[in-house]
Design an enzyme around this catalytic site. Structure first.
Site, PDB file in Angstrom:
ATOM      1  N   ASP A 202       0.793  -1.214  -0.057  1.00  0.00           N
ATOM      2  CA  ASP A 202      -0.056  -0.081   0.072  1.00  0.00           C
ATOM      3  C   ASP A 202       0.976   1.183  -0.010  1.00  0.00           C
ATOM      4  O   ASP A 202       1.882   1.240   0.696  1.00  0.00           O
ATOM      5  CB  ASP A 202      -0.898  -0.039   1.157  1.00  0.00           C
ATOM      6  N   GLU A 257       2.010  -0.180  -4.556  1.00  0.00           N
ATOM      7  CA  GLU A 257       0.743   0.983  -5.297  1.00  0.00           C
ATOM      8  C   GLU A 257       1.919   2.262  -5.126  1.00  0.00           C
ATOM      9  O   GLU A 257       2.257   2.392  -4.113  1.00  0.00           O
ATOM     10  CB  GLU A 257      -0.443   1.131  -4.180  1.00  0.00           C
TER      11      GLU A 257
HETATM   12  C1  NOJ Z   1      -4.403   3.098  -0.881  1.00  0.00           C
HETATM   13  C2  NOJ Z   1      -5.479   2.158  -0.884  1.00  0.00           C
HETATM   14  O1  NOJ Z   1      -5.830   1.470  -1.868  1.00  0.00           O
HETATM   15  C3  NOJ Z   1      -6.619   2.934  -0.057  1.00  0.00           C
HETATM   16  O2  NOJ Z   1      -7.733   2.248  -0.107  1.00  0.00           O
HETATM   17  C4  NOJ Z   1      -6.114   3.425   1.261  1.00  0.00           C
HETATM   18  O3  NOJ Z   1      -7.368   4.233   1.815  1.00  0.00           O
HETATM   19  C5  NOJ Z   1      -5.011   4.058   1.123  1.00  0.00           C
HETATM   20  N1  NOJ Z   1      -4.007   3.703   0.436  1.00  0.00           N
HETATM   21  C6  NOJ Z   1      -4.483   4.408   2.618  1.00  0.00           C
HETATM   22  O4  NOJ Z   1      -4.046   3.288   2.997  1.00  0.00           O
END
Ligand code: NOJ
Length: 521
Positions: A202, A257
């Site tokens: 993440d 991500e």
């Molecule tokens: C990216 C995640 O995909 C999202 O759902 C989340 O709110 C944020 N990161 C914070 O962790």
């Protein structure tokens, strides 16, 4: 062509609250996932990514983790997780789990301790700063989800601010503290030992931070800081993580991500093949359904990735944005053409649960909204049958998607012309064709609204033609090519007519005589 599994695979993202509910509680769970793996095996995906299921106060529905090494009781138990991994592996489905390294929940015992006093054991695990000289937050960074509010909250007890790139209840960890790095590594080891095949990391570009935490330029300050943070320290952390993953058996992977809004910058996070295995790249996810825009996305992605040997990933939807069918205007024909695009590009595709049903976002009335980031629409409970009560009980955690009575697995499986069967055929064709699965790509010179590219590997070739427009387009230079697949199901197995219908996408294979010649050469 011996490619690692994560290059050959198609992933399927499961948002566990919304995939399948084994208890009728209205919230999905791990047993629900295990009980529905046959759908995924039938569909033909190779791997699943499961969004967080760890204990959490659910301020951000699990992306605020209070214990990294357990399962939240609403989702089940560690035993359920072990059973799920086994059930998936029995079906040749790999499993990756979400790892949330940039922040914890404010309920995590580390933060509870950090907050208790300036001298506490975990104080340095988070980012604390004194107020600015004139008072107020230490710098001009803004948080995500809080409409331009500072990325800092003042702690009355200890007289300092803590940094949170997201909600105040998601304090950022300080990766400059070696104990944090060590603790986060141990979490990877914990899940690797339980048999996971990898991780989705993440907002992983957010872990490294310059200790000065300087202001950003005033014109950038309104952009949530998590979309700007691009500190070189992150790369050193990722190299270390890659070494540790590789040490397991050379077969575990991490997709990060990297929410930086430039493909060139995202590509840096592959390192020299020694950082992330795959990165999510957001410019294509934000691109409109438009031939020029997609041609640009393709060209930019290839220009940034190919020279460094980086393998792209592609996604049109996930749990954070309106579903692509909704974004592209709601037409099923367009959703079908988009499926052909996603599953014929060079790189690893990630499907988001429900796109194979052609789902649109649910309409969520104000009173039923629960997400601080207004993302409820794409998280509606998955429609297995025409009777949502049978699948989700009387009180689903969010309203069902529109048209669930029609767009559900049971009904669409019975209809060979459905979008669900189109996804299944595409996955099958991709598996069967070395060119589509792992071959090279060349974007061809066509005028909008047509986008065309060729995929090729030794002895195997496909042409993909996508008409983004509202009228048929002639394409005369492929005489005798065979329509292997069409987004509307028409003409499959017959000779290409030389016309791509409006909103249609085609996968063509070479004329039989040429294919034979190449095979015999
Ligand atoms: C990216 C995640 O995909 C999202 O759902 C989340 O709110 C944020 N990161 C914070 O962790």
């Amino acid at each position: 062509m011996d490619q690692p599994w994560w290059k050959r695979s198609v992933f399927y993202q499961i948002y566990p609250r919304s995939f399948a509910d084994s208890t009728g509680s209205g919230t999905g769970d791990l047993r629900g996932i295990a009980a529905h793996l046959d759908h995924l095996a039938w569909l033909g995906v190779d791997a699943v990514w499961i969004s967080p299921f760890y204990p959490s106060p659910m301020r951000d529905f699990g992306y605020d983790v209070a214990d990294y090494c357990d399962v939240d009781p609403i989702f089940g138990s560690l035993d359920d997780f072990d059973a799920l991994i086994e059930a998936a592996h029995t079906r040749d489905l790999r499993v990756i789990v979400d790892w949330v390294p940039a922040h914890t929940s404010s309920d995590h015992p580390w933060f509870v301790d950090a907050r208790s006093s300036r001298d506490s054991r975990h104080r340095g695990w988070y980012v604390w700063r004194d107020p600015a000289p004139g008072g107020g937050p230490p710098n001009n960074w803004t948080a995500t989800f809080t409409q331009g509010a500072p990325a800092w909250t003042f702690d009355e007890t200890t007289g300092q601010y803590w940094l949170h790139s997201f909600l105040p209840e998601q304090p950022d960890l300080d990766w400059n503290e070696p104990e944090v790095v060590e603790a986060m590594h141990r979490i990877l080891d914990f899940w690797l030992a339980r048999g996971v095949d990898g991780f989705r990391a993440d907002v992983v570009h957010n872990i490294g931070k310059h200790p000065d935490l300087a202001d950003v330029a005033p014109n950038l300050a309104p952009i949530p800081h998590s979309a700007l943070n691009d500190d070189p320290r992150t790369h050193a952390h990722l190299r270390e993580i890659r070494r540790r993953l590789d040490a397991w058996n050379g077969d575990r992977m991490m997709v990060g991500e990297v929410f930086l809004l430039s493909t060139e910058r995202v590509a840096e996070y592959y390192g020299d093949g020694d950082e992330l295995h795959l990165c999510f790249n957001f410019p294509p996810l934000f691109a409109p359904w438009d031939a020029e825009a997609w041609k640009k996305c393709l060209e930019e992605t290839l220009a940034a990735m190919e020279p460094r040997g980086a393998w792209p990933s592609w996604a049109l939807s996930n749990h954070d944005f309106p579903r692509h069918r909704t974004r592209y205007g709601g037409s099923e024909a367009v959703a079908r053409a988009a499926a052909v695009l996603l599953l014929t590009l060079k790189g690893t595709p990630f499907l988001y649960m429900g796109e194979e049903l052609g789902l649109e976002d649910a309409t969520v009335p104000e009173a039923a909204r629960v997400d601080p980031g207004n993302r409820d629409g794409c998280r509606a409970p998955f429609p297995w049958t025409a009777d949502p009560r049978a699948d989700w009980g009387a009180t689903p955690w969010l309203p069902h998607p529109p048209d669930a009575a029609e767009q559900n697995v049971a009904r669409l499986r019975e209809d060979p012309g459905s979008i669900l069967h189109l996804y299944r055929r595409l996955l099958q064709r991709r598996r069967d064709s070395p060119a589509l699965r792992a071959g090279a790509i060349e974007v061809l010179a066509t005028a909008a609204p047509l986008l065309a590219y060729r995929r090729f590997a030794s002895g195997d070739e496909r042409r993909i033609l996508i008409n983004f427009g509202e009228t048929p387009v002639a394409c005369a230079d492929l005489p005798r090519w065979i329509v292997e697949l069409s987004s509307d199901g028409g003409g499959e197995g017959t000779t290409f007519t030389g016309v791509v219908d409006n909103r249609q996408a085609l996968v063509l294979r070479p004329p039989e005589d040429r294919a034979n010649e190449e095979r015999n050469a």
